[in-house]
Design a protein around this motif. Structure first.
Motif, PDB file in Angstrom:
ATOM      1  N   PRO A   1       0.916  -1.265   0.000  1.00  0.00           N
ATOM      2  CA  PRO A   1      -0.223  -0.003   0.064  1.00  0.00           C
ATOM      3  C   PRO A   1       0.874   1.190  -0.124  1.00  0.00           C
ATOM      4  CG  PRO A   1      -1.019  -1.634   1.538  1.00  0.00           C
ATOM      5  CD  PRO A   1       0.329  -2.301   0.987  1.00  0.00           C
ATOM      6  N   GLY A   2       0.478   2.258  -0.959  1.00  0.00           N
ATOM      7  CA  GLY A   2       1.270   3.327  -1.017  1.00  0.00           C
ATOM      8  C   GLY A   2       2.315   3.567  -2.031  1.00  0.00           C
ATOM      9  N   HIS A   3       2.753   2.138  -2.216  1.00  0.00           N
ATOM     10  CA  HIS A   3       3.938   1.726  -3.514  1.00  0.00           C
ATOM     11  C   HIS A   3       3.362   0.989  -4.317  1.00  0.00           C
ATOM     12  CE1 HIS A   3       6.783   4.277  -1.455  1.00  0.00           C
ATOM     13  NE2 HIS A   3       6.651   3.610  -0.396  1.00  0.00           N
ATOM     14  N   THR A   4       2.386   1.233  -5.146  1.00  0.00           N
ATOM     15  CA  THR A   4       1.895   0.349  -6.404  1.00  0.00           C
ATOM     16  C   THR A   4       1.699   1.077  -7.489  1.00  0.00           C
ATOM     17  OG1 THR A   4      -0.798   0.688  -6.002  1.00  0.00           O
ATOM     18  CG2 THR A   4       0.670  -1.277  -4.643  1.00  0.00           C
ATOM     19  N   TRP A   5       1.713   0.621  -8.826  1.00  0.00           N
ATOM     20  CA  TRP A   5       1.466   1.314  -9.934  1.00  0.00           C
ATOM     21  C   TRP A   5      -0.088   1.632  -9.801  1.00  0.00           C
ATOM     22  CZ3 TRP A   5       5.087   3.150 -12.828  1.00  0.00           C
ATOM     23  CH2 TRP A   5       6.451   2.573 -12.639  1.00  0.00           C
ATOM     24  N   GLU A   6      -0.947   1.044  -9.322  1.00  0.00           N
ATOM     25  CA  GLU A   6      -2.292   1.456  -9.292  1.00  0.00           C
ATOM     26  C   GLU A   6      -2.499   2.802  -8.368  1.00  0.00           C
ATOM     27  OE1 GLU A   6      -1.207  -1.817  -8.747  1.00  0.00           O
ATOM     28  OE2 GLU A   6      -2.276  -2.425 -10.301  1.00  0.00           O
ATOM     29  N   HIS A   7      -1.437   2.663  -7.467  1.00  0.00           N
ATOM     30  CA  HIS A   7      -1.479   4.149  -6.250  1.00  0.00           C
ATOM     31  C   HIS A   7      -1.191   5.364  -7.133  1.00  0.00           C
ATOM     32  CE1 HIS A   7      -1.181   6.206  -2.601  1.00  0.00           C
ATOM     33  NE2 HIS A   7       0.039   6.714  -3.128  1.00  0.00           N
ATOM     34  N   ILE A   8      -0.042   5.032  -7.989  1.00  0.00           N
ATOM     35  CA  ILE A   8       0.301   6.203  -8.681  1.00  0.00           C
ATOM     36  C   ILE A   8      -0.535   6.716  -9.771  1.00  0.00           C
ATOM     37  CG2 ILE A   8       1.985   5.305 -10.262  1.00  0.00           C
ATOM     38  CD1 ILE A   8       2.390   8.646  -8.853  1.00  0.00           C
ATOM     39  N   GLU A   9      -1.297   5.755 -10.368  1.00  0.00           N
ATOM     40  CA  GLU A   9      -2.513   5.773 -11.537  1.00  0.00           C
ATOM     41  C   GLU A   9      -3.453   6.692 -10.868  1.00  0.00           C
ATOM     42  OE1 GLU A   9      -2.332   4.117 -14.695  1.00  0.00           O
ATOM     43  OE2 GLU A   9      -4.100   5.088 -15.189  1.00  0.00           O
ATOM     44  N   GLU A  10      -3.919   6.563  -9.432  1.00  0.00           N
ATOM     45  CA  GLU A  10      -4.839   6.831  -8.818  1.00  0.00           C
ATOM     46  C   GLU A  10      -4.624   8.605  -8.531  1.00  0.00           C
ATOM     47  OE1 GLU A  10      -8.940   6.689  -7.885  1.00  0.00           O
ATOM     48  OE2 GLU A  10      -7.748   5.080  -8.718  1.00  0.00           O
ATOM     49  N   ILE A  11      -3.411   8.593  -8.013  1.00  0.00           N
ATOM     50  CA  ILE A  11      -2.885  10.151  -7.962  1.00  0.00           C
ATOM     51  C   ILE A  11      -3.126  10.878  -9.195  1.00  0.00           C
ATOM     52  CG2 ILE A  11      -1.062  11.409  -7.362  1.00  0.00           C
ATOM     53  CD1 ILE A  11       0.004   9.191  -5.328  1.00  0.00           C
ATOM     54  N   CYS A  12      -2.560  10.575 -10.265  1.00  0.00           N
ATOM     55  CA  CYS A  12      -2.581  11.150 -11.513  1.00  0.00           C
ATOM     56  C   CYS A  12      -4.023  11.352 -11.888  1.00  0.00           C
ATOM     57  CB  CYS A  12      -2.030  10.268 -12.564  1.00  0.00           C
ATOM     58  SG  CYS A  12      -0.110  10.191 -12.102  1.00  0.00           S
ATOM     59  N   LYS A  13      -5.130  10.462 -11.775  1.00  0.00           N
ATOM     60  CA  LYS A  13      -6.386  10.453 -12.223  1.00  0.00           C
ATOM     61  C   LYS A  13      -6.975  11.754 -11.328  1.00  0.00           C
ATOM     62  CE  LYS A  13      -8.852   6.701 -13.049  1.00  0.00           C
ATOM     63  NZ  LYS A  13      -9.716   5.590 -12.621  1.00  0.00           N
ATOM     64  N   ARG A  14      -6.589  11.570 -10.055  1.00  0.00           N
ATOM     65  CA  ARG A  14      -7.209  12.618  -9.206  1.00  0.00           C
ATOM     66  C   ARG A  14      -6.891  14.270  -9.368  1.00  0.00           C
ATOM     67  NH1 ARG A  14      -9.333  12.144  -3.542  1.00  0.00           N
ATOM     68  NH2 ARG A  14      -9.054   9.869  -3.908  1.00  0.00           N
ATOM     69  N   ILE A  15      -5.462  14.351  -9.878  1.00  0.00           N
ATOM     70  CA  ILE A  15      -4.990  15.784  -9.959  1.00  0.00           C
ATOM     71  C   ILE A  15      -5.280  16.174 -11.427  1.00  0.00           C
ATOM     72  CG2 ILE A  15      -2.733  15.095 -10.434  1.00  0.00           C
ATOM     73  CD1 ILE A  15      -4.026  17.838  -7.924  1.00  0.00           C
ATOM     74  N   ALA A  16      -5.207  15.153 -12.475  1.00  0.00           N
ATOM     75  CA  ALA A  16      -5.063  15.844 -13.865  1.00  0.00           C
ATOM     76  C   ALA A  16      -6.462  16.356 -14.318  1.00  0.00           C
ATOM     77  CB  ALA A  16      -4.926  14.532 -14.682  1.00  0.00           C
ATOM     78  N   GLY A  17      -6.377  17.175 -15.310  1.00  0.00           N
ATOM     79  CA  GLY A  17      -7.370  17.488 -16.230  1.00  0.00           C
ATOM     80  C   GLY A  17      -8.035  18.600 -15.569  1.00  0.00           C
ATOM     81  N   LYS A  18      -7.480  19.582 -14.666  1.00  0.00           N
ATOM     82  CA  LYS A  18      -8.290  20.686 -13.738  1.00  0.00           C
ATOM     83  C   LYS A  18      -7.883  22.027 -14.785  1.00  0.00           C
ATOM     84  CE  LYS A  18      -9.204  17.783 -10.595  1.00  0.00           C
ATOM     85  NZ  LYS A  18     -10.525  16.991 -10.672  1.00  0.00           N
ATOM     86  N   ASP A  19      -8.863  22.557 -15.172  1.00  0.00           N
ATOM     87  CA  ASP A  19      -8.673  23.949 -15.946  1.00  0.00           C
ATOM     88  C   ASP A  19      -7.948  24.693 -14.939  1.00  0.00           C
ATOM     89  OD1 ASP A  19     -10.159  22.831 -17.655  1.00  0.00           O
ATOM     90  OD2 ASP A  19     -12.084  23.909 -17.280  1.00  0.00           O
ATOM     91  N   ASP A  20      -8.041  24.937 -13.715  1.00  0.00           N
ATOM     92  CA  ASP A  20      -7.492  26.014 -13.098  1.00  0.00           C
ATOM     93  C   ASP A  20      -6.154  25.369 -12.304  1.00  0.00           C
ATOM     94  OD1 ASP A  20      -8.482  24.186 -11.102  1.00  0.00           O
ATOM     95  OD2 ASP A  20      -8.885  25.752  -9.684  1.00  0.00           O
ATOM     96  N   ILE A  21      -5.749  24.400 -12.814  1.00  0.00           N
ATOM     97  CA  ILE A  21      -4.166  23.800 -12.483  1.00  0.00           C
ATOM     98  C   ILE A  21      -3.376  24.033 -13.717  1.00  0.00           C
ATOM     99  CG2 ILE A  21      -2.711  21.949 -11.439  1.00  0.00           C
ATOM    100  CD1 ILE A  21      -5.380  21.109  -9.756  1.00  0.00           C
ATOM    101  N   VAL A  22      -1.891  24.336 -13.467  1.00  0.00           N
ATOM    102  CA  VAL A  22      -1.070  24.370 -14.419  1.00  0.00           C
ATOM    103  C   VAL A  22       0.046  23.123 -14.108  1.00  0.00           C
ATOM    104  CG1 VAL A  22       0.780  25.619 -15.591  1.00  0.00           C
ATOM    105  CG2 VAL A  22      -0.880  26.956 -14.504  1.00  0.00           C
ATOM    106  N   TYR A  23       0.094  22.370 -15.258  1.00  0.00           N
ATOM    107  CA  TYR A  23       1.229  21.218 -14.994  1.00  0.00           C
ATOM    108  C   TYR A  23       2.511  21.414 -15.486  1.00  0.00           C
ATOM    109  CZ  TYR A  23      -3.729  19.500 -13.827  1.00  0.00           C
ATOM    110  OH  TYR A  23      -4.881  19.265 -13.487  1.00  0.00           O
ATOM    111  N   CYS A  24       3.342  21.362 -14.660  1.00  0.00           N
ATOM    112  CA  CYS A  24       4.777  21.854 -15.070  1.00  0.00           C
ATOM    113  C   CYS A  24       5.683  21.211 -14.445  1.00  0.00           C
ATOM    114  CB  CYS A  24       4.759  23.534 -14.859  1.00  0.00           C
ATOM    115  SG  CYS A  24       4.815  23.798 -12.868  1.00  0.00           S
TER     116      CYS A  24
END
Ligand SMILES: [Zn+2]
Length: 229
Positions: free
Chosen positions: A198-221
């Motif tokens: 737990p905390g160190h799985t490929w599904e975990h990082i995928e979940e983090i990316c899914k949560r933060i991605a695609g927001k109009d008011d966030i600049v990804y840099c």
């Protein structure tokens, strides 16, 4: 001028697991800074973590430009020593050699850094600055969304395995930057996802990316894009 929210990533060691990680980040249009030890490119190693062997094999030199295209390549020293324990001359060699090798491989001037092993002090930060390094990441989690007070001791928000990671992401997504720009800075190592705990799985990082991605008011840099904003 309206303030903005920024999200950046930082992953270390230039391991072969970066291939899978880059594929995930690209799919979510996230941008990462990859901190590389040029002296180890193309070499194989095994770490023992949580009582089990984990591959710590590095990517090849020839892959640097293509694998990390669209992201940022930064230094992590030539061979990963504790820089705080080395004489100034050796710290300079570790950094300058890494900057030169990585700049040639990446095709642009590499000026970022992550402290190998996370150890840092004022003396080391000053030497890095003398070498032309613009920022250096520590591994001290702040759980905060403030831009770095000192970019040469740039403390991240948290590591991907932080027990508060999803609360922090949700707080950041809901936050409004009224007093200044806000930054969520996430760091780790791609080989850690092979631990498969737990905390160190490929599904975990995928979940983090899914949560933060695609927001109009966030600049990804990348890290340097944040400093250059
Ligand atoms: Zn490292």
């Amino acid at each position: 001028m309206a303030y903005k929210k920024y999200f950046t990533l930082s992953y270390d060691d230039g391991v072969q697991q970066d291939r899978k990680l880059v594929e995930i980040f690209n799919r979510y249009h996230l941008k990462c800074t990859f901190n590389i030890n040029s002296g180890f490119l193309g070499t194989d190693n095994t770490l023992i973590r949580l009582g089990k062997p984990v591959a710590h094999n590095k990517i090849d030199k020839e892959e640097v430009a293509t694998l990390y295209a669209g992201h940022e390549v930064a230094t992590h020293s030539k061979t990963h020593p504790d820089l705080t324990k080395l004489p100034e001359k050796e710290v300079k060699l570790q950094i300058q050699d890494d900057m030169k090798a990585l700049s040639e491989l990446a095709g642009y001037s590499v000026t970022g850094h992550a402290y190998p092993g996370g150890t840092y002090d004022r003396r080391t930060a000053d030497i890095l600055k003398d070498c032309g390094i613009r920022y250096a990441r520590t591994i001290d989690s702040t759980h905060s969304f403030l831009p770095p007070a000192d970019p040469l001791m740039w403390h991240p928000t948290c590591q991907h395995c932080d027990e508060k990671i999803f609360d922090l992401l949700d707080d950041f997504i809901a936050a409004k930057p009224t007093d200044g720009d806000m930054l969520f800075y996430l760091w780790g190592h791609a080989y850690e996802f092979d631990y498969n705990v737990p905390g160190h799985t490929w599904e975990h990082i995928e979940e983090i990316c899914k949560r933060i991605a695609g927001k109009d008011d966030i600049v990804y840099c990348t890290n340097i894009e944040f400093l250059n904003r």
